[in-house]
Design a protein around this motif. Structure first.
Motif, PDB file in Angstrom:
ATOM      1  N   ARG A 176      39.278  46.487  45.074  1.00 16.78           N
ATOM      2  CA  ARG A 176      38.356  45.966  46.103  1.00 16.78           C
ATOM      3  C   ARG A 176      37.875  47.049  47.060  1.00 16.78           C
ATOM      4  N   ASN A 177      38.786  47.950  47.422  1.00 19.52           N
ATOM      5  CA  ASN A 177      38.460  48.898  48.497  1.00 19.52           C
ATOM      6  C   ASN A 177      38.172  50.322  48.017  1.00 19.52           C
ATOM      7  N   TYR A 178      38.784  50.728  46.915  1.00 16.89           N
ATOM      8  CA  TYR A 178      38.602  52.102  46.413  1.00 16.89           C
ATOM      9  C   TYR A 178      38.401  52.074  44.901  1.00 16.89           C
ATOM     10  N   PRO A 179      37.357  51.376  44.420  1.00 13.36           N
ATOM     11  CA  PRO A 179      37.185  51.232  42.962  1.00 13.36           C
ATOM     12  C   PRO A 179      37.094  52.565  42.234  1.00 13.36           C
ATOM     13  N   GLN A 180      36.620  53.617  42.946  1.00 10.95           N
ATOM     14  CA  GLN A 180      36.487  54.939  42.312  1.00 10.95           C
ATOM     15  C   GLN A 180      37.855  55.540  41.966  1.00 10.95           C
ATOM     16  N   TYR A 181      38.933  55.054  42.628  1.00 10.35           N
ATOM     17  CA  TYR A 181      40.274  55.599  42.354  1.00 10.35           C
ATOM     18  C   TYR A 181      41.113  54.683  41.456  1.00 10.35           C
ATOM     19  N   PHE A 182      40.569  53.510  41.115  1.00 11.25           N
ATOM     20  CA  PHE A 182      41.342  52.583  40.286  1.00 11.25           C
ATOM     21  C   PHE A 182      41.149  52.909  38.809  1.00 11.25           C
ATOM     22  N   SER A 183      42.260  52.949  38.074  1.00 12.66           N
ATOM     23  CA  SER A 183      42.118  53.055  36.614  1.00 12.66           C
ATOM     24  C   SER A 183      43.182  52.180  35.960  1.00 12.66           C
ATOM     25  N   SER A 184      42.767  51.460  34.900  1.00 14.67           N
ATOM     26  CA  SER A 184      43.673  50.549  34.215  1.00 14.67           C
ATOM     27  C   SER A 184      44.261  51.239  32.996  1.00 14.67           C
ATOM     28  N   TYR A 185      44.940  50.463  32.163  1.00 17.08           N
ATOM     29  CA  TYR A 185      45.575  51.052  30.980  1.00 17.08           C
ATOM     30  C   TYR A 185      45.142  50.308  29.737  1.00 17.08           C
ATOM     31  N   SER A 186      43.923  49.790  29.756  1.00 19.28           N
ATOM     32  CA  SER A 186      43.498  48.986  28.622  1.00 19.28           C
ATOM     33  C   SER A 186      42.029  49.201  28.320  1.00 19.28           C
ATOM     34  N   ILE A 187      41.624  48.629  27.180  1.00 22.72           N
ATOM     35  CA  ILE A 187      40.195  48.603  26.876  1.00 22.72           C
ATOM     36  C   ILE A 187      39.578  47.442  27.663  1.00 22.72           C
ATOM     37  N   PHE A 227      55.500  43.326  42.351  1.00 25.91           N
ATOM     38  CA  PHE A 227      54.743  42.799  43.496  1.00 25.91           C
ATOM     39  C   PHE A 227      53.834  43.884  44.069  1.00 25.91           C
ATOM     40  N   GLU A 228      54.420  45.052  44.341  1.00 27.39           N
ATOM     41  CA  GLU A 228      53.617  46.151  44.906  1.00 27.39           C
ATOM     42  C   GLU A 228      52.505  46.572  43.949  1.00 27.39           C
ATOM     43  N   ARG A 229      52.845  46.689  42.659  1.00 25.32           N
ATOM     44  CA  ARG A 229      51.854  47.185  41.685  1.00 25.32           C
ATOM     45  C   ARG A 229      50.660  46.233  41.557  1.00 25.32           C
ATOM     46  N   VAL A 230      50.958  44.919  41.470  1.00 25.14           N
ATOM     47  CA  VAL A 230      49.866  43.946  41.325  1.00 25.14           C
ATOM     48  C   VAL A 230      49.027  43.887  42.601  1.00 25.14           C
ATOM     49  N   CYS A 231      49.691  43.868  43.759  1.00 24.87           N
ATOM     50  CA  CYS A 231      48.954  43.828  45.040  1.00 24.87           C
ATOM     51  C   CYS A 231      48.086  45.072  45.223  1.00 24.87           C
ATOM     52  N   LEU A 232      48.657  46.239  44.906  1.00 25.86           N
ATOM     53  CA  LEU A 232      47.891  47.489  45.081  1.00 25.86           C
ATOM     54  C   LEU A 232      46.767  47.608  44.049  1.00 25.86           C
ATOM     55  N   SER A 233      46.947  46.999  42.867  1.00 23.46           N
ATOM     56  CA  SER A 233      45.873  46.987  41.864  1.00 23.46           C
ATOM     57  C   SER A 233      44.644  46.274  42.434  1.00 23.46           C
ATOM     58  N   VAL A 234      44.876  45.101  43.031  1.00 24.30           N
ATOM     59  CA  VAL A 234      43.774  44.309  43.592  1.00 24.30           C
ATOM     60  C   VAL A 234      43.155  45.036  44.782  1.00 24.30           C
ATOM     61  N   TRP A 235      44.016  45.585  45.643  1.00 27.64           N
ATOM     62  CA  TRP A 235      43.552  46.299  46.851  1.00 27.64           C
ATOM     63  C   TRP A 235      42.704  47.510  46.474  1.00 27.64           C
ATOM     64  N   LEU A 236      43.140  48.276  45.482  1.00 27.25           N
ATOM     65  CA  LEU A 236      42.375  49.450  45.034  1.00 27.25           C
ATOM     66  C   LEU A 236      41.023  49.042  44.452  1.00 27.25           C
ATOM     67  N   GLU A 246      44.989  61.385  49.396  1.00 28.73           N
ATOM     68  CA  GLU A 246      45.892  61.907  48.352  1.00 28.73           C
ATOM     69  C   GLU A 246      46.906  60.840  47.911  1.00 28.73           C
ATOM     70  N   ILE A 247      47.275  59.930  48.843  1.00 29.70           N
ATOM     71  CA  ILE A 247      48.192  58.838  48.467  1.00 29.70           C
ATOM     72  C   ILE A 247      47.449  57.810  47.622  1.00 29.70           C
ATOM     73  N   ILE A 248      46.203  57.519  47.988  1.00 25.51           N
ATOM     74  CA  ILE A 248      45.392  56.563  47.212  1.00 25.51           C
ATOM     75  C   ILE A 248      45.199  57.083  45.783  1.00 25.51           C
ATOM     76  N   ARG A 249      44.905  58.375  45.671  1.00 22.09           N
ATOM     77  CA  ARG A 249      44.741  58.986  44.335  1.00 22.09           C
ATOM     78  C   ARG A 249      46.036  58.870  43.528  1.00 22.09           C
ATOM     79  N   ALA A 250      47.168  59.103  44.208  1.00 19.14           N
ATOM     80  CA  ALA A 250      48.482  59.109  43.530  1.00 19.14           C
ATOM     81  C   ALA A 250      48.834  57.746  42.933  1.00 19.14           C
ATOM     82  N   LEU A 251      48.291  56.655  43.522  1.00 18.49           N
ATOM     83  CA  LEU A 251      48.618  55.314  43.033  1.00 18.49           C
ATOM     84  C   LEU A 251      48.207  55.100  41.586  1.00 18.49           C
TER      85      LEU A 251
END
Length: 574
Positions: free
Chosen positions: A90-101, A79-88, A60-65
């Protein structure tokens, strides 16, 4: 149960130097990883997930990111946002979403619109830009732990292989379990400190427009700027070769072991009849006016070697990401309460101008690495490299970069606030404020390339130095003496400028009186559309735009002239 807010702090490892290269390059390294993930959900007790030892963060925390309805708080949140973007990714691509085309270069990062940064909030309030500093000023119960720096050095950066450490290049939790448990406590404390800052500042909520500007800043930093790395690398190689040749020539002329040494050069010049106190750029420029030809040649070579243009190219090489773009070039509110951006890494706000006639030809020679032709065609190879710095930034195909600047912005705003009508008329008619100012000061017509043109320079220096209460000292620091003005001209210049701008001078006194009344009597005051307010030990200056400047713990004191003035707590040791 739905999550509304997260307060986050992460501890990370990477083989890339964070200070030199910035967080974007740091986090994209294959060796980057998150070691500790400290988090508080909706203000609850802080939990630290020890990822380096195999802990996993709840789903639920991973989803919240990447859920934009959940507000994420951190200190220096980029710092946290960029690091967590890369971490997500790499490790949880199904939960990563960006804000661009897909084609946009911000596609690798989480949307900043749901992130809040307590460093930015603190800067808006005129507080220090470090977690340690802000903790001290706010007298927080949970201060940042002093041993943090040593722990970060131990676990977060590569170590030198030695016999004693078995030749390892990195310290892991098992190499010092006691330090590791302290590191976990440190991570937990940082989240608590960040939450304590939020609580302390809750009486002074940051306006929505501040967060909108912050999100725009983050998008600019995520998008970055494309670099011509062929030009950059050739420029560094050419610079090296040019410096070697210049140094060899200097050694030949002076017979010094190290002609770059200030001490050796000073002694050599003294021996040859030229007494020098300093060899900085300004001093050498003065010495060149009178030095005999053989000494002037050495001094000119020294001036060329002192050019630091290559540092910009090295900064580009350090900061460039794998896609050829440099990111993280600006820090929002880096200049503290004034709200100005500060340049970081390459320092895009401070680039040498270019005035060369055949810029494109010089650029082609550098790109092709043709050192022989370059040094045959130009007097100073290093000067050419300096002029080409701006051309290392390249737009996308089919686009252009436009270099622009506000025209006399300080003079315009000042004239408007003070109601100095003759000046407003000059701006409305697109006139030259420096000529108009000189005309008002000396009571003769001044035209840029016409009658009394020599007085324009005096008008210009007065405009730049005197608008905000500056006097003779301000004129000197703006280079009045170097421009050929005599010491005895300076005070009359100040007097003439002030006489021709009575409403601006009145503005200074009105602001001064309003601030003193507010601080002494805790009364709200207003003048010229600017409001002054004292609340909870803070002085707020509310600008016509609605933005507030905040001064911490103001009180009445004495200035260096012995007069009464307002003092407040600054960000350094003051």
């Amino acid at each position: 149960m739905a999550i509304h807010t997260l307060s986050i702090d992460v501890e990370t490892f990477s083989d890339v130097d964070l200070k030199k290269c910035g967080v974007y390059k740091y986090a994209e390294s294959p060796d980057f990883e998150i070691l500790l993930f400290g988090v508080s959900v909706d203000g609850s007790e802080v939990t630290v997930y020890d990822l380096a030892s195999g802990d996993t963060v709840p789903e639920e925390i991973i989803r919240a990111l990447s859920d934009d309805s959940v507000i994420k708080w951190a200190y220096n949140a980029s710092f946290e946002r960029v690091c967590l973007s890369v971490w997500l990714r790499r490790n949880y691509p199904q939960y990563f979403s960006s804000y661009s085309i897909e084609e946009d270069t911000v596609r690798n990062y989480l949307d900043p619109s749901s992130w809040r940064c307590s460093l930015v909030w603190g800067a808006y309030m005129g507080l220090p830009l470090s977690l340690e500093g802000i903790g001290k000023v706010l007298k927080l119960e949970n201060q940042k732990m002093a041993e943090g720096k040593a722990l970060i050095r131990y676990f977060c950066v590569p170590c030198k292989p030695t016999k004693a450490n078995g030749g390892r290049t990195r310290n892991l939790p098992e190499h010092d379990p006691v330090k590791w448990s302290t590191f976990i406590a440190y991570n937990k404390r940082d989240v608590k400190t960040e939450m304590a800052i939020q609580k302390k500042l809750s009486k002074f909520p940051a306006p929505d427009f501040l967060w909108e500007e912050y999100h725009l800043d983050q998008e600019i930093n995520d998008r970055g700027i494309q670099l011509d790395m062929v030009l950059v690398e050739q420029a560094i190689a050419i610079d090296e070769r040019s410096r070697e040749e210049l140094s060899a020539k200097m050694r030949q002329l002076t017979a010094l072991e190290n002609p770059n040494s200030v001490q050796q050069m000073k002694e050599w010049l003294t021996k040859h009849g030229l007494e020098v106190d300093s060899l900085d750029k300004k001093s050498v420029k003065e010495l060149l006016k009178t030095a005999p030809p053989e000494l002037a040649e050495v001094l000119e070579l020294r001036q060329q070697l002192a050019k630091s243009s290559v540092k910009k190219y090295q900064a580009m090489q350090n900061a460039v990401c794998t896609d050829g773009r440099a990111r993280g070039m600006f820090q929002f509110y880096g200049a503290n309460r004034s709200g100005r951006w500060a340049g970081r890494l390459i320092q895009l706000q401070n680039l040498p101008q270019n005035h060369m006639a055949h810029l494109e030809d010089a650029r082609s020679l550098v790109r092709s690495g043709d050192y022989a032709l370059l040094s045959a065609l130009y007097d100073s190879v290093l000067e050419v490299l300096s002029e080409l710095i701006r051309t290392a930034f390249v737009p996308r195909d089919g686009y252009k970069f436009i270099v622009s600047d506000f025209s006399a912005i300080e003079a315009r705003v000042l004239s408007f606030l003070a109601g100095e009508s003759w000046r407003l008329k000059v701006f409305a008619e697109n006139g030259d404020i420096y000529c108009a100012s000189a005309t008002a000061m000396f009571h003769v017509p001044v035209e840029k390339h016409g009658q009394n043109a020599h007085l324009r320079q005096k008008g210009k220096i007065a405009e730049l130095a005197l608008g905000y209460g500056g006097s003779v000292g301000a004129l000197k620091s703006m280079g009045a003496l170097e421009m050929g003005l005599a010491e005895e001209e300076l005070q009359p210049l100040v007097d003439a400028w002030r006489t021709s701008n009575p409403n601006i001078v009145q503005l200074w006194w009105d602001v001064d009186n309003a601030v003193k009344t507010t601080v002494r009597q805790r009364l709200d005051t207003e003048t010229h559309g600017i409001r002054f307010r004292y609340r909870s030990g803070m002085l707020f200056i509310i600008l016509p735009s609605g933005r507030q400047l905040c001064y911490v713990k103001p009180k009445m004191g004495t200035n260096k002239f012995g007069g009464e003035s307002v003092t407040y707590e600054g960000v350094g040791s003051t």
